[in-house]
Every structure is written in structure tokens, then in C-alpha cells.
Design a protein around this motif. Sequence first.
Motif, PDB file in Angstrom:
ATOM      1  N   VAL A   2       5.150   5.795  -0.806  1.00  0.00           N
ATOM      2  CA  VAL A   2       4.162   4.885  -0.239  1.00  0.00           C
ATOM      3  C   VAL A   2       4.292   3.533  -0.914  1.00  0.00           C
ATOM      4  O   VAL A   2       4.309   3.454  -2.140  1.00  0.00           O
ATOM      5  N   LEU A   4       2.426  -0.037  -1.555  1.00  0.00           N
ATOM      6  CA  LEU A   4       1.069  -0.571  -1.575  1.00  0.00           C
ATOM      7  C   LEU A   4       1.106  -2.008  -2.058  1.00  0.00           C
ATOM      8  O   LEU A   4       1.705  -2.304  -3.096  1.00  0.00           O
ATOM      9  N   CYS A  22      -5.581  -3.769   0.735  1.00  0.00           N
ATOM     10  CA  CYS A  22      -4.443  -2.959   0.288  1.00  0.00           C
ATOM     11  C   CYS A  22      -3.651  -2.581   1.530  1.00  0.00           C
ATOM     12  O   CYS A  22      -4.096  -1.738   2.320  1.00  0.00           O
ATOM     13  N   ALA A  24      -0.877  -0.589   3.168  1.00  0.00           N
ATOM     14  CA  ALA A  24      -0.170   0.648   2.810  1.00  0.00           C
ATOM     15  C   ALA A  24       0.856   0.999   3.874  1.00  0.00           C
ATOM     16  O   ALA A  24       0.611   0.815   5.064  1.00  0.00           O
ATOM     17  N   SER A  25       1.980   1.529   3.440  1.00  0.00           N
ATOM     18  CA  SER A  25       3.035   1.900   4.386  1.00  0.00           C
ATOM     19  C   SER A  25       2.702   3.194   5.127  1.00  0.00           C
ATOM     20  O   SER A  25       3.251   3.459   6.195  1.00  0.00           O
ATOM     21  N   PHE A  27      -0.785   6.324   5.525  1.00  0.00           N
ATOM     22  CA  PHE A  27      -2.167   6.630   5.146  1.00  0.00           C
ATOM     23  C   PHE A  27      -2.445   8.119   5.123  1.00  0.00           C
ATOM     24  O   PHE A  27      -3.604   8.513   5.108  1.00  0.00           O
ATOM     25  N   ILE A  31      -6.277   7.237  -0.633  1.00  0.00           N
ATOM     26  CA  ILE A  31      -6.028   5.895  -1.121  1.00  0.00           C
ATOM     27  C   ILE A  31      -7.234   5.447  -1.940  1.00  0.00           C
ATOM     28  O   ILE A  31      -8.374   5.548  -1.467  1.00  0.00           O
ATOM     29  N   ASN A  72      -3.064  -0.888   9.175  1.00  0.00           N
ATOM     30  CA  ASN A  72      -2.641  -0.069   8.028  1.00  0.00           C
ATOM     31  C   ASN A  72      -3.120  -0.674   6.717  1.00  0.00           C
ATOM     32  O   ASN A  72      -2.357  -0.763   5.736  1.00  0.00           O
ATOM     33  N   THR A  73      -4.351  -1.090   6.712  1.00  0.00           N
ATOM     34  CA  THR A  73      -4.902  -1.786   5.553  1.00  0.00           C
ATOM     35  C   THR A  73      -6.228  -1.172   5.135  1.00  0.00           C
ATOM     36  O   THR A  73      -7.062  -0.847   5.982  1.00  0.00           O
ATOM     37  N   CYS A  91      -4.563  -0.749  -6.200  1.00  0.00           N
ATOM     38  CA  CYS A  91      -4.620   0.210  -5.112  1.00  0.00           C
ATOM     39  C   CYS A  91      -3.644   1.332  -5.452  1.00  0.00           C
ATOM     40  O   CYS A  91      -2.548   1.067  -5.995  1.00  0.00           O
ATOM     41  N   ALA A  93      -2.207   5.567  -4.286  1.00  0.00           N
ATOM     42  CA  ALA A  93      -2.172   6.654  -3.302  1.00  0.00           C
ATOM     43  C   ALA A  93      -2.004   7.983  -4.015  1.00  0.00           C
ATOM     44  O   ALA A  93      -1.140   8.114  -4.903  1.00  0.00           O
ATOM     45  N   GLY A 110       0.048   0.038  -6.602  1.00  0.00           N
ATOM     46  CA  GLY A 110       0.405  -1.340  -6.308  1.00  0.00           C
ATOM     47  C   GLY A 110       0.486  -2.158  -7.584  1.00  0.00           C
ATOM     48  O   GLY A 110       0.274  -1.628  -8.689  1.00  0.00           O
TER      49      GLY A 110
END
Length: 119
Positions: A2, A4, A22, A24-25, A27, A31, A72-73, A91, A93, A110
Motif C-alpha cells: 500500500v 500512502l 491520506c 491510499a493506493s 483500501f 487505515i 481513494n482518500t 497515515c 495501513a 506514509g
Amino acid sequence: QVQLVESGGGSVQAGGSLTLSCAASRFDYCIGWFRQAAGKQREWVSSYSTGSTYYADSVKGRFTISKDSAKNTLYLQMNSLKPEDTAMYFCAAGVYWRCPGGESNYVYWGQGTQVTVSS
């Protein structure tokens, strides 16, 4: 894996508001947001998994975590900020079914965004 990317930090006076983002690639993880003040240990702030939100007592009622699926945030809306909220905010995951879990649950991190609250 992931990716971030946090954004939205800055300087604000006590009582003010900031919104952290944040990107994210993916979800399909829990998170969360953590923060680390200078000279202190990193502490958990809030987490999100589908349909559920979690908050530390220190921010409950002041911070709101939310997700924009189309972007995707993940967002952290921070209101009524206090000088003690000053920290680097990260942030992260983690394992979905352990959400929120402890810090050890979070595998991907992140780079962080700085929040400074002046009195």
C-alpha cells in the motif's frame, strides 16, 4: 503493498481547524492516523475500516475520520485544535480484521505531515 501519501498539515492557532488527507493506493486495509510530538512516542489517533470508525479519547468529539471512495482518500477533520495536538501526523495501513489494533497492526506508513498549533 500500500502506498500512502499525507497532505494538509500546516500551522494554525488554538481553536482552529485543519483537514489532513491520506491518499491510499488501496483500501482493503484498516487505515489509521498516528501522531508523534517532538521527544514523545508515537500515539494512535484514529482509524477507519469499512463501516467503522475509531478514535483515541484525546481527540474524540474534536476529530472526524472519513473516506472518499471516489478519490481513494481518507480524511482527518481536526476541529478545536489545541497546542498539545502539535505533532507529525502519519497515515498507516494495517490488518483489516484487527482494526484498529495497536501500532504493531500497521504495516505500511506514509511520510507524515506536520501540524503545529500555537496558543
